[in-house]
Design a protein around this motif. Structure first.
Motif, mmCIF file in Angstrom:
data_model
loop_
_atom_site.group_PDB
_atom_site.id
_atom_site.type_symbol
_atom_site.label_atom_id
_atom_site.label_comp_id
_atom_site.label_asym_id
_atom_site.label_seq_id
_atom_site.Cartn_x
_atom_site.Cartn_y
_atom_site.Cartn_z
ATOM 1 N N LEU A 309 0.891 -1.096 -0.013
ATOM 2 C CA LEU A 309 -0.104 0.033 -0.240
ATOM 3 C C LEU A 309 0.987 1.212 0.016
ATOM 4 N N ALA A 310 1.825 1.303 0.839
ATOM 5 C CA ALA A 310 2.885 2.312 0.853
ATOM 6 C C ALA A 310 3.508 2.635 -0.351
ATOM 7 N N SER A 311 4.079 1.420 -1.074
ATOM 8 C CA SER A 311 5.005 1.594 -2.322
ATOM 9 C C SER A 311 3.959 1.818 -3.383
ATOM 10 N N GLN A 312 2.831 1.336 -3.541
ATOM 11 C CA GLN A 312 2.005 1.842 -4.560
ATOM 12 C C GLN A 312 1.241 3.183 -4.585
ATOM 13 N N GLY A 313 1.048 3.677 -3.226
ATOM 14 C CA GLY A 313 0.776 4.870 -2.739
ATOM 15 C C GLY A 313 2.031 5.886 -3.394
ATOM 16 N N ARG A 314 3.157 5.504 -3.221
ATOM 17 C CA ARG A 314 4.257 6.372 -3.402
ATOM 18 C C ARG A 314 4.392 6.615 -4.938
ATOM 19 N N LYS A 315 3.968 5.312 -5.517
ATOM 20 C CA LYS A 315 3.762 5.529 -7.150
ATOM 21 C C LYS A 315 2.918 6.312 -7.823
ATOM 22 N N VAL A 316 1.763 6.683 -6.893
ATOM 23 C CA VAL A 316 0.811 7.514 -7.404
ATOM 24 C C VAL A 316 0.773 8.776 -6.672
ATOM 25 N N GLY A 317 1.552 8.978 -5.746
ATOM 26 C CA GLY A 317 1.953 10.330 -4.981
ATOM 27 C C GLY A 317 1.218 10.383 -3.913
ATOM 28 N N ASP A 318 0.815 9.480 -3.122
ATOM 29 C CA ASP A 318 -0.103 9.566 -1.807
ATOM 30 C C ASP A 318 0.612 8.314 -0.711
ATOM 31 N N ASP A 319 1.566 8.308 -0.140
ATOM 32 C CA ASP A 319 2.168 7.315 0.765
ATOM 33 C C ASP A 319 2.459 7.875 2.100
ATOM 34 N N TYR A 371 -3.661 -4.976 -9.968
ATOM 35 C CA TYR A 371 -2.885 -4.239 -8.922
ATOM 36 C C TYR A 371 -1.650 -3.981 -9.374
ATOM 37 N N THR A 372 -0.940 -4.492 -10.145
ATOM 38 C CA THR A 372 0.250 -4.141 -10.495
ATOM 39 C C THR A 372 0.373 -3.168 -11.564
ATOM 40 N N GLN A 373 -0.878 -2.682 -12.067
ATOM 41 C CA GLN A 373 -1.000 -1.623 -13.026
ATOM 42 C C GLN A 373 -1.920 -0.179 -12.676
ATOM 43 N N ILE A 374 -1.940 -0.095 -11.354
ATOM 44 C CA ILE A 374 -2.701 1.115 -10.849
ATOM 45 C C ILE A 374 -1.763 2.542 -11.212
ATOM 46 N N ARG A 375 -2.826 3.399 -11.331
ATOM 47 C CA ARG A 375 -2.231 4.637 -11.625
ATOM 48 C C ARG A 375 -2.709 5.843 -10.827
ATOM 49 N N THR A 376 -3.680 5.607 -9.849
ATOM 50 C CA THR A 376 -4.269 6.645 -9.044
ATOM 51 C C THR A 376 -4.465 6.144 -7.550
ATOM 52 N N PRO A 377 -4.467 7.144 -6.423
ATOM 53 C CA PRO A 377 -4.767 6.602 -5.198
ATOM 54 C C PRO A 377 -5.866 5.899 -5.338
ATOM 55 N N ALA A 378 -7.234 6.251 -5.695
ATOM 56 C CA ALA A 378 -8.550 5.563 -5.807
ATOM 57 C C ALA A 378 -8.293 4.120 -6.245
ATOM 58 N N GLN A 379 -7.510 3.946 -7.312
ATOM 59 C CA GLN A 379 -7.096 2.585 -7.870
ATOM 60 C C GLN A 379 -6.408 1.504 -6.940
ATOM 61 N N ASN A 380 -5.456 2.233 -6.121
ATOM 62 C CA ASN A 380 -4.487 1.741 -5.090
ATOM 63 C C ASN A 380 -5.777 1.138 -3.877
ATOM 64 N N VAL A 381 -6.565 1.839 -3.229
ATOM 65 C CA VAL A 381 -7.358 1.550 -2.267
ATOM 66 C C VAL A 381 -8.500 0.489 -2.874
ATOM 67 N N GLY A 382 -8.906 0.888 -4.143
ATOM 68 C CA GLY A 382 -10.181 0.105 -4.845
ATOM 69 C C GLY A 382 -9.601 -1.463 -4.988
ATOM 70 N N VAL A 383 -8.780 -1.490 -5.705
ATOM 71 C CA VAL A 383 -8.327 -2.667 -6.319
ATOM 72 C C VAL A 383 -7.833 -3.602 -5.048
#
Length: 471
Positions: A309-319, A371-383
């Motif tokens: 969650l943290a690393s994917q959040g960092r990728k989309v700018g919210d970690d 989940y490996t292809q998410i692009r937004t914070p909403a996708q991070n939590v949703g998927v």
């Protein structure tokens, strides 16, 4: 066994079984609660104390080793000494160790306590599902699948506590130094969790006086106690009981019960009987493979979920800490949906137990690749929340299906072997997560591939237990 099952069916569902649904459910909830508890604490403990190994997730490894020991002890002993001892003592022991763990002064001592409280609950869902199944009328056997809702409840509680404590009382993830006074969240988490588990352990003893299951008593040639229990249950709830002690005795005696329960002959039977026929051997082999694979995938995904969650959040700018633990809590609440769906699907003619497991594994595989292809914070939590929901369709079903297809007299032994393999797989999963870099999407691809394998293994199972008499 057929006579006893018929008697239980005639008595029907009573308040005794409904109490068991909740009290056995506590064991399911505590199992998942404590597994996630150490996973939540691991980043904070490592940040405060440093880790003896730059790569190895020692706390997660200690948890898996403890869970393995617990599964072997509680599970393998249950067919020998019965189910009651574990029911009455496992949660109390876990509560004490969890509370003590919150006060540990370094990484190694905390890891040791994690191993101890994991061992205390390591056989919980073996015993709790077995215990529940052996008291149920046949038409209510679906409740064992529905019991996995409690497993999701445990994750939900841990997620909400993590959101409350870890987001407010933890060092920032980029802090150079991390002092105890700034990092009390994981301690508060353990003190609160330990107190909750202690309350649940007391309720298990106060609310109900647990007895050995009638099916286990029958396997021990203790027919008098079987009739005594059934007669008391029927009388208390105003139900009929036509079965008599003479009818049971007319069926003959269980062999070898004149010898000690610890004798080599009797212990050997618990293992040999699991593969008595070719079809039974094939079924048990496939079910063991299922458990080995989910043992690898569960810690690889769930134990390292805060990192993803943290690393994917960092990728989309919210970690931020707050966002990571808020999303973690949402994930765990979403997990409650899976057992509800599973409870419906397992009783449908189209899917049954095997089809439901395959559906859960397929949906999880697709979403983890996504989940490996998410692009937004909403996708991070949703998927990630969707993964928690659909994966519990598979988990909830496998937890119920396993005891259903095992013979009563050897059920706990068979289940224990499966869970021991599961914990061996869990150790492998922790090692993969430790060295595959959970800051990347590589472990997610591995998880998705393992769920693809679970689809095949689910469909290879030869027995469909939906609507069948559970012996």
């Amino acid at each position: 066994m057929t006579l006893v099952n018929a008697a239980i069916d005639r008595i029907g569902m009573t308040s005794f079984q409904w109490k068991l649904f909740f009290l056995n459910g506590f064991g399911y909830a505590v199992d998942s609660l404590l597994i996630s508890c150490q996973g939540i604490a691991q980043p904070a403990v490592s940040q405060e104390y440093g880790s003896p190994s730059a790569q190895l997730a020692g706390i997660a490894l200690a948890s898996q080793v403890g869970l393995l020991a617990g599964a072997a002890f509680w599970g393998l002993s249950a067919d020998i000494i019965g189910r009651r001892f574990a029911f009455n003592s496992s949660l109390f022991l876990a509560a004490i160790f969890v509370i003590i763990a919150g006060g540990m002064p370094d990484y190694i001592s905390f890891s040791a306590l994690v191993a101890l409280y994991s061992a205390a609950v390591g056989g919980n869902y073996i015993l709790d599902s077995t215990n529940m199944l052996e008291f149920l009328p046949n038409k209510y056997s679906w409740l064992v699948t529905f019991m996995s809702l409690w497993w999701a409840v445990g994750y939900t509680i841990s997620g909400l506590l993590a959101w409350a404590f870890m987001s407010n009382y933890s060092c920032p993830s980029d802090a150079v130094t991390c002092a105890r006074v700034d990092n009390m969240g994981w301690r508060y988490l353990h003190f609160t969790t330990g107190g909750l588990v202690l309350i649940l352990s007391i309720l298990r003893v106060v609310v109900i006086r647990m007895v050995q299951t009638p099916r286990w008593l029958l396997s021990q040639n203790r027919d008098e106690e079987v009739i005594s229990f059934l007669a008391n249950l029927a009388e208390k709830h105003g139900k009929p009981l036509e079965l008599t002690l003479e009818e049971l005795r007319q069926e003959g005696n269980i062999i070898h019960t004149d010898q000690s329960v610890w004798s080599a002959v009797r212990i050997r039977q618990h293992f040999v009987a699991l593969c008595r026929t070719r079809k039974l051997a094939w079924s048990y082999t496939v079910i063991m493979l299922n458990w080995l694979v989910i043992g690898m995938v569960s810690p690889l995904y769930y134990v390292f979920l805060p990192y993803y969650l943290a690393s994917q959040g960092r990728k989309v700018g919210d970690d931020s800490n707050y966002t990571t633990w808020r999303d973690y809590a949402i994930n765990q609440v979403a997990g409650l949906i899976g057992p509800l769906i599973a409870g419906v699907l397992v009783e449908s003619k189209i899917f049954g137990r095997r089809g439901t497991m395959a559906i859960g594994a397929f949906a999880t595989m697709v979403l983890q690749f996504g989940y490996t292809q998410i692009r937004t914070p909403a996708q991070n939590v949703g998927v990630s929340a969707a993964i928690s929901a659909v994966s519990n369709i598979y988990y909830g079903t496998i937890y119920a299906y396993t005891p259903e297809i095992l013979p009563s007299a050897h059920r706990a032994t068979g289940y224990a072997i499966c869970v021991v393999l599961n914990r061996i797989g869990g150790i492998s999963g922790v090692l993969v997560g430790s060295y595959a870099n959970v800051e990347t999407t590589v472990p997610l691809f591995v998880c998705a591939a393992l769920f693809a394998l679970l689809i095949v293994l689910s469909l290879l199972l030869p027995f469909e237990s939906r609507g069948k008499r559970i012996q």
